[in-house]
Design an enzyme around this catalytic site. Structure first.
Site, PDB file in Angstrom:
ATOM      1  N   ARG A  51       0.789  -1.214   0.000  1.00 26.00           N
ATOM      2  CA  ARG A  51       0.000   0.000   0.000  1.00 26.00           C
ATOM      3  C   ARG A  51       0.835   1.286   0.000  1.00 26.00           C
ATOM      4  O   ARG A  51       0.582   2.189  -0.789  1.00 26.00           O
ATOM      5  CB  ARG A  51      -0.915   0.075   1.238  1.00 26.00           C
ATOM      6  CG  ARG A  51      -2.196  -0.671   1.118  1.00 26.00           C
ATOM      7  CD  ARG A  51      -2.578  -1.227   2.457  1.00 26.00           C
ATOM      8  NE  ARG A  51      -1.586  -2.229   2.784  1.00 26.00           N
ATOM      9  CZ  ARG A  51      -1.673  -3.504   2.367  1.00 26.00           C
ATOM     10  NH1 ARG A  51      -2.692  -3.892   1.688  1.00 26.00           N
ATOM     11  NH2 ARG A  51      -0.727  -4.396   2.651  1.00 26.00           N
ATOM     12  N   THR A  52       1.797   1.368   0.896  1.00 33.50           N
ATOM     13  CA  THR A  52       2.496   2.644   1.068  1.00 33.50           C
ATOM     14  C   THR A  52       3.258   3.004  -0.204  1.00 33.50           C
ATOM     15  O   THR A  52       3.142   4.119  -0.717  1.00 33.50           O
ATOM     16  CB  THR A  52       3.453   2.567   2.278  1.00 33.50           C
ATOM     17  OG1 THR A  52       2.722   2.059   3.389  1.00 33.50           O
ATOM     18  CG2 THR A  52       4.023   3.918   2.617  1.00 33.50           C
ATOM     19  N   LYS A  80      25.930  -4.208  -1.500  1.00 34.77           N
ATOM     20  CA  LYS A  80      27.402  -4.284  -1.588  1.00 34.77           C
ATOM     21  C   LYS A  80      28.055  -3.600  -0.398  1.00 34.77           C
ATOM     22  O   LYS A  80      29.272  -3.466  -0.336  1.00 34.77           O
ATOM     23  CB  LYS A  80      27.885  -3.595  -2.866  1.00 34.77           C
ATOM     24  CG  LYS A  80      27.346  -4.171  -4.143  1.00 34.77           C
ATOM     25  CD  LYS A  80      27.820  -3.302  -5.327  1.00 34.77           C
ATOM     26  CE  LYS A  80      26.877  -3.412  -6.507  1.00 34.77           C
ATOM     27  NZ  LYS A  80      27.065  -2.297  -7.455  1.00 34.77           N
ATOM     28  N   ARG A 101      11.210   3.933   3.281  1.00 36.59           N
ATOM     29  CA  ARG A 101      10.876   2.964   4.344  1.00 36.59           C
ATOM     30  C   ARG A 101      12.142   2.189   4.660  1.00 36.59           C
ATOM     31  O   ARG A 101      12.856   1.753   3.752  1.00 36.59           O
ATOM     32  CB  ARG A 101       9.783   1.998   3.891  1.00 36.59           C
ATOM     33  CG  ARG A 101       9.601   0.858   4.891  1.00 36.59           C
ATOM     34  CD  ARG A 101       8.396   0.007   4.595  1.00 36.59           C
ATOM     35  NE  ARG A 101       7.167   0.730   4.878  1.00 36.59           N
ATOM     36  CZ  ARG A 101       5.967   0.167   4.854  1.00 36.59           C
ATOM     37  NH1 ARG A 101       5.824  -1.103   4.558  1.00 36.59           N
ATOM     38  NH2 ARG A 101       4.890   0.886   5.125  1.00 36.59           N
ATOM     39  N   HIS A 129       5.022   6.001  11.466  1.00 33.94           N
ATOM     40  CA  HIS A 129       4.513   5.835  10.088  1.00 33.94           C
ATOM     41  C   HIS A 129       3.570   7.019   9.847  1.00 33.94           C
ATOM     42  O   HIS A 129       2.356   6.861   9.765  1.00 33.94           O
ATOM     43  CB  HIS A 129       3.782   4.498   9.984  1.00 33.94           C
ATOM     44  CG  HIS A 129       3.529   4.012   8.591  1.00 33.94           C
ATOM     45  ND1 HIS A 129       3.716   4.783   7.452  1.00 33.94           N
ATOM     46  CD2 HIS A 129       3.095   2.800   8.133  1.00 33.94           C
ATOM     47  CE1 HIS A 129       3.404   4.068   6.380  1.00 33.94           C
ATOM     48  NE2 HIS A 129       3.033   2.867   6.770  1.00 33.94           N
TER      49      HIS A 129
HETATM   50  N1   CP Z   1      -0.160   0.064   5.823  1.00 32.75           N
HETATM   51  C1   CP Z   1       1.030  -0.265   5.285  1.00 32.75           C
HETATM   52  O1   CP Z   1       2.071   0.313   5.638  1.00 32.75           O
HETATM   53  O2   CP Z   1       0.975  -1.231   4.333  1.00 32.75           O
HETATM   54  P1   CP Z   1       2.203  -1.732   3.479  1.00 32.75           P
HETATM   55  O3   CP Z   1       3.191  -2.387   4.422  1.00 32.75           O
HETATM   56  O4   CP Z   1       1.649  -2.684   2.463  1.00 32.75           O
HETATM   57  O5   CP Z   1       2.846  -0.529   2.839  1.00 32.75           O
END
Ligand code: CP
Length: 302
Positions: A51-52, A80, A101, A129
């Site tokens: 999703r993110t 590496k 991320r 998040h």
């Molecule tokens: N909600 C969320 O962070 O989903 P993903 O890990 O799929 O990005």
């Protein structure tokens, strides 16, 4: 908010949060834009995501920008031995904005300090998040018609769940009451309970999910995060701690909505999916509009 990184939800004050939600509503009504023409956004995903990453990339495309990046760090020079510092230094000379991320807590703050362009934290370990939180707030506001004075029950992995940590802090602006429902091993960490106490936010800690459903406006379910456990036996002990079933919603308030940042494993039974109280798929869709707002704000194009 031009050139402002979003590392923690505390980077935005109440007015800035409300401005993002207002912009998200605008982009939901007007999803095709050219505001990012000529801009390049890098999406660096050192951890898996559906999703993110895809909603950020959809948001960039809907705003008329271009995307570079990776979804698997093994395909990059990090494999590496290249440091995060060097990676960010290079990528921030290619792109106008970095979305990252990373599994390490604090990595997003570190990246923002090394970067020549704003950095959006798309999840750093069990820490924060914030873009998820803004889409959660947008979803709560859309379904409840307000953010003020709501009772929010957070259920499941409250120890490692970065989404609940960010949401708790953001809701602090809106006089919430929290119920924290978790097994002993996955309780809300003390630092977040101290945050509640310091900010006069009411909360209870319970282990029985059924006891809070009829008092809740939002039931925020979370997945037990297997990838954060050192010991697989510990995970096995708690992985089925809470499973929400449709029958458990029979005495819920009519306005109750079930949210979940997703992915789910088994903590929401599929018989909940067709209930009018299930909102987690719409919540994920709201991520596109909210991330359009975050990007446009960070780049100062609106
Ligand atoms: N909600 C969320 O962070 O989903 P993903 O890990 O799929 O990005």
């Amino acid at each position: 908010m031009k050139n402002k990184s979003l590392v923690s939800i505390t980077d935005y004050n109440r007015d800035e949060i409300l401005r993002i939600l207002e912009l998200a509503a605008y982009f939901e009504a007007n999803p095709v834009q050219t505001l990012l023409q000529g801009k390049v956004v890098a999406t660096l995903f050192f951890e898996p995501s559906t999703r993110t990453r895809l909603s950020f990339e959809t948001a960039i495309n809907r705003l008329g920008g271009r995307v570079i990046g990776f979804s698997d760090a093994n395909s990059t020079s990090a494999s590496k031995g290249e440091t995060l510092k060097d990676t960010i230094r290079i990528v921030s000379s290619y792109a106008d904005l970095v979305v990252m991320r990373h599994p390490l807590e604090g990595s997003a703050k570190f990246a923002s300090e090394q970067s020549r362009v704003p950095v959006i934290n798309a999840g750093d370990g069990a820490n924060q998040h914030p873009s998820q939180t803004l889409l959660d707030l947008y979803s709560i506001q859309k379904t409840q018609k307000t953010l003020d004075n709501l009772t929010i029950s957070m259920v499941g992995d409250l120890k490692y769940g970065r989404t609940v940590h960010s949401l708790l802090m953001a809701m602090g602006h809106f006089n919430p009451t929290f119920n924290f429902i978790a097994p002993d091993e996955l309780k809300m960490p003390n630092e977040y309970k101290r945050f509640c106490t310091k900010n006069k936010i009411k909360f209870t800690e319970k282990s029985d999910l059924n006891s809070v459903i009829d008092q809740s406006d939002i039931l925020y379910m979370t997945r037990v995060q297997r990838e954060r456990f050192q010991d697989p036996i510990e995970y096995e002990k708690v992985k089925n701690a809470y499973i929400l079933r449709l029958s458990m919603l029979s005495n819920a308030r009519p306005n109750l909505r079930v949210l979940h940042p997703l992915p789910r494993v088994n903590e929401i039974n599929i018989d909940v999916d067709d209930s009018p109280m299930a909102y987690y798929f719409e919540q994920a869709e709201n991520g596109v509009y909210t991330r359009m707002a975050i990007i446009a704000s960070a780049l100062g194009v609106i």
